[in-house]
Design a protein around this motif. Structure first.
Motif, short mmCIF file in Angstrom:
data_model
loop_
_atom_site.label_atom_id
_atom_site.label_comp_id
_atom_site.label_asym_id
_atom_site.label_seq_id
_atom_site.Cartn_x
_atom_site.Cartn_y
_atom_site.Cartn_z
N GLU A 159 12.23 3.63 -6.34
CA GLU A 159 12.88 2.81 -5.32
C GLU A 159 12.46 3.35 -3.96
O GLU A 159 12.40 4.56 -3.76
CB GLU A 159 14.40 2.89 -5.47
N LEU A 160 12.15 2.43 -3.06
CA LEU A 160 11.68 2.80 -1.73
C LEU A 160 12.83 3.37 -0.91
O LEU A 160 13.86 2.73 -0.75
CB LEU A 160 11.10 1.57 -1.02
N LYS A 168 0.84 -1.19 0.00
CA LYS A 168 0.00 0.00 0.00
C LYS A 168 0.87 1.23 0.00
O LYS A 168 1.91 1.25 0.61
CB LYS A 168 -0.90 0.02 1.24
N THR A 169 0.39 2.24 -0.65
CA THR A 169 1.15 3.49 -0.66
C THR A 169 0.82 4.34 0.55
O THR A 169 1.53 5.26 0.87
CB THR A 169 0.82 4.30 -1.92
N GLN A 170 -0.31 4.00 1.24
CA GLN A 170 -0.72 4.79 2.40
C GLN A 170 -1.39 3.87 3.39
O GLN A 170 -2.12 2.94 3.02
CB GLN A 170 -1.70 5.89 1.95
N TYR A 171 -1.11 4.10 4.68
CA TYR A 171 -1.70 3.27 5.72
C TYR A 171 -2.04 4.15 6.91
O TYR A 171 -1.23 4.96 7.33
CB TYR A 171 -0.72 2.16 6.14
N VAL A 172 -3.30 4.03 7.41
CA VAL A 172 -3.75 4.82 8.55
C VAL A 172 -4.06 3.86 9.67
O VAL A 172 -4.75 2.85 9.47
CB VAL A 172 -4.99 5.66 8.20
N LEU A 198 7.93 6.77 0.79
CA LEU A 198 8.70 7.82 0.14
C LEU A 198 9.61 7.15 -0.89
O LEU A 198 10.41 6.30 -0.55
CB LEU A 198 9.53 8.60 1.17
N ARG A 199 9.45 7.52 -2.15
CA ARG A 199 10.21 6.88 -3.24
C ARG A 199 10.97 7.96 -4.02
O ARG A 199 10.57 9.12 -4.04
CB ARG A 199 9.27 6.12 -4.17
#
Length: 201
Positions: free
Chosen positions: A28-29, A1-5, A22-23
């Protein structure tokens, strides 16, 4: 996931943590960024209640303003109709009825001009009716006077004829007859004078 709450708690304080990756330009991560959000629920509730109270106050104020505007508009719209109704209730036959002054050329103006036209026709009809009633009264009075005049004429004619006959026949009581004739003539002339005086009055 690109976002997690994810929600967390520290003592009585509840908070939300949001994580985002943040890539770089090559996808690349590089790492994760964590943003904690401490919601102030009490303040939020008070702000919501303040907003609701303000909204209800504004709603009531607008409602009162709308009612006042509706009353003003209804009075403004119905004022000409009330004017017509009042004028119609004062209309009487044989009396001088007032016309309504209205300068605008609208539906109410058409109605008022029709009312004014009917007032003119009513006035003319009242004058014709009054003239007809006067003529009828004069006709009745003339018939009555003619009838009243005819009543004394018959005894007067008979008296003249009897006196003339007595004179031609040389009756011995001719003077008494002349006296009765004079008395009858005076009475009938007095009756005619009374009738003429009453007619004159």
């Amino acid at each position: 996931k690109t976002q997690y709450v994810h929600s967390g708690r520290i003592g009585q304080l509840q908070y939300l943590s949001s994580y985002i990756s943040l890539r770089n330009n090559y996808q690349e991560l590089l790492g994760y960024i964590n943003l904690p959000y401490f919601s102030k629920q009490g303040e939020l509730r008070s702000e919501i209640s303040y907003f609701l109270v303000a909204f209800i106050n504004i709603y009531l104020l607008l409602l009162v303003a709308a009612i006042m505007l509706a009353l003003f508009l209804s009075n403004y719209i119905t004022r000409p109709l009330q004017l017509i109704r009042d004028s119609l209730s004062r209309v009487q036959l044989g009396r001088s009825n007032e016309k309504i002054e209205w300068s605008r050329e609208d539906e109410i103006g058409t109605l008022i001009s029709e009312y004014n036209r009917m007032i003119d026709e009513l006035t003319a009809s009242a004058e014709i009716l009054a003239r007809s009633e006067r003529e009828s009264a004069w006709r009745e009075m003339a018939k009555q006077v003619a009838h009243e005049i005819k009543n004394p004429l018959t005894p007067m004619r008979l008296s003249v004829q009897y006196l003339e006959k007595a004179y031609k026949e040389k009756q011995p009581d001719w003077e008494a007859r002349l006296e009765r004739f004079s008395r009858t003539m005076v009475e009938q002339i007095d009756n005619l004078s009374v009738i003429a005086g009453a007619f004159s009055d």
